[in-house]
Design a protein around this motif. Structure first.
Motif, PDB file in Angstrom:
ATOM      1  N   VAL A 106      -7.125   4.195   8.198  1.00  0.00           N
ATOM      2  CA  VAL A 106      -6.930   5.593   7.854  1.00  0.00           C
ATOM      3  C   VAL A 106      -5.861   6.201   8.757  1.00  0.00           C
ATOM      4  O   VAL A 106      -5.804   5.902   9.954  1.00  0.00           O
ATOM      5  N   THR A 107      -5.008   7.018   8.164  1.00  0.00           N
ATOM      6  CA  THR A 107      -4.018   7.764   8.931  1.00  0.00           C
ATOM      7  C   THR A 107      -4.401   9.242   8.912  1.00  0.00           C
ATOM      8  O   THR A 107      -5.127   9.692   8.024  1.00  0.00           O
ATOM      9  N   GLY A 129      -1.809   3.956  -1.622  1.00  0.00           N
ATOM     10  CA  GLY A 129      -3.172   3.458  -1.762  1.00  0.00           C
ATOM     11  C   GLY A 129      -3.932   3.340  -0.463  1.00  0.00           C
ATOM     12  O   GLY A 129      -4.998   2.718  -0.418  1.00  0.00           O
ATOM     13  N   GLN A 130      -3.427   3.955   0.619  1.00  0.00           N
ATOM     14  CA  GLN A 130      -4.097   3.935   1.914  1.00  0.00           C
ATOM     15  C   GLN A 130      -4.851   5.244   2.141  1.00  0.00           C
ATOM     16  O   GLN A 130      -4.417   6.304   1.674  1.00  0.00           O
ATOM     17  N   LEU A 131      -5.935   5.151   2.886  1.00  0.00           N
ATOM     18  CA  LEU A 131      -6.695   6.357   3.200  1.00  0.00           C
ATOM     19  C   LEU A 131      -5.883   7.269   4.108  1.00  0.00           C
ATOM     20  O   LEU A 131      -5.303   6.825   5.102  1.00  0.00           O
ATOM     21  N   CYS A 132      -5.874   8.539   3.771  1.00  0.00           N
ATOM     22  CA  CYS A 132      -5.162   9.537   4.570  1.00  0.00           C
ATOM     23  C   CYS A 132      -6.054  10.758   4.748  1.00  0.00           C
ATOM     24  O   CYS A 132      -6.516  11.344   3.772  1.00  0.00           O
ATOM     25  N   PHE A 133      -6.322  11.082   6.014  1.00  0.00           N
ATOM     26  CA  PHE A 133      -7.148  12.250   6.345  1.00  0.00           C
ATOM     27  C   PHE A 133      -6.214  13.395   6.697  1.00  0.00           C
ATOM     28  O   PHE A 133      -5.522  13.358   7.705  1.00  0.00           O
ATOM     29  N   ARG A 134      -6.164  14.401   5.857  1.00  0.00           N
ATOM     30  CA  ARG A 134      -5.357  15.590   6.120  1.00  0.00           C
ATOM     31  C   ARG A 134      -6.263  16.682   6.680  1.00  0.00           C
ATOM     32  O   ARG A 134      -7.358  16.901   6.160  1.00  0.00           O
TER      33      ARG A 134
END
Length: 262
Positions: free
Chosen positions: A110-111, A126-131
């Motif tokens: 996760v980024t 398609g990668q997890l991204c926490f905004r």
């Protein structure tokens, strides 16, 4: 009809549970706190351990001395269970620092990126991204994580349900996701189906098995041989998934609790 029944039903006194923390000493010398609960609905003395600690449940007729003896008689078991929970202890969600999140049996990288509102989703690659906004508190980020897991769970249900609905007497009234300490799913009398949110951390086959298991309760409201034949007909690999949940379930539930604690 149900609302009218509730209005016409006689009122009952609320069930009152008495709770208190009691200190006990284990065989290895450790002092622990056990939550002692006097439950009017309990029929026997029960000792249990989950992520929150040890709990002693007493029926009304049981004396405190009998409860103490029960804890001491089961001291070895209690110590083993507490040690298991320590080994299964999971890291908490740390804003901007957690580098992977459990999803469908894997740890997904996760980024973190700043944004106007807290939200977890897949990015274009398609990668997890926490905004998250710079001012976001822990509760807001945890709520975004829970919302993400629930949305993913509903997406899985949408893919799997059409395969299993033929032959059922009716469609479940609604689906809900909850955090539970024991069971993985339950079917209410009104047809509502509840599933443990920790299933999103498990491998998908195990989640699918739990869904089939609960759907089969629409046919057999029990765990009779007829019920298991219904499960077998729809999900022949159910034994492997049940065994997986028995071995991995405690860790999955503990990890979800650590991520969403608070």
């Amino acid at each position: 009809m149900h609302a009218l029944f509730r209005l016409l039903s006689p009122t009952h006194s609320p069930v009152v549970r008495q709770r208190e923390q009691v200190a006990f000493t284990l065989a290895d010398g450790r002092r622990i706190d056990v939550l002692r609960v006097r439950d009017p609905r309990a029929r026997r003395i029960k000792l249990s351990v989950d992520e929150r600690g040890a709990r002693l449940t007493l029926p009304l007729r049981a004396s405190l001395a009998a409860g103490d003896r029960f804890v001491h008689d089961h001291g070895d078991w209690l110590q083993q269970q507490l040690d298991l929970h320590v080994r299964h202890a999971a890291p908490a969600l740390i804003v901007g620092q957690t580098m992977a999140l459990p999803l469908r049996g894997e740890d997904a990288p996760v980024t973190w990126r700043t944004a106007r509102a807290a939200r977890l989703d897949f990015d274009a690659a398609g990668q997890l991204c926490f905004r998250f906004p710079a001012s976001a508190g822990q509760a807001a980020v945890q709520r975004a994580l829970r919302d993400f897991y629930e949305a993913q769970g509903r997406a899985d249900l949408g893919r799997w349900l059409p395969r299993y609905l033929p032959g059922l007497p009716r469609v479940p009234r609604r689906f809900t996701f909850k955090r539970t300490t024991g069971q993985w799913g339950s079917l209410a009398h009104d047809g509502s189906l509840s599933l443990d949110l920790a299933l999103l951390l498990a491998r998908p086959r195990a989640f699918e098995y739990v869904l089939v298991h609960e759907l089969c309760h629409l046919l057999q409201a029990n765990h009779s041989p007829r019920f298991w034949r219904e499960v077998e007909a729809r999900y022949p690999g159910w034994r492997d998934e049940r065994e997986y949940l028995r071995h991995e379930g405690r860790g999955l539930k503990s990890r979800l609790r650590a991520l969403l604690a608070g």
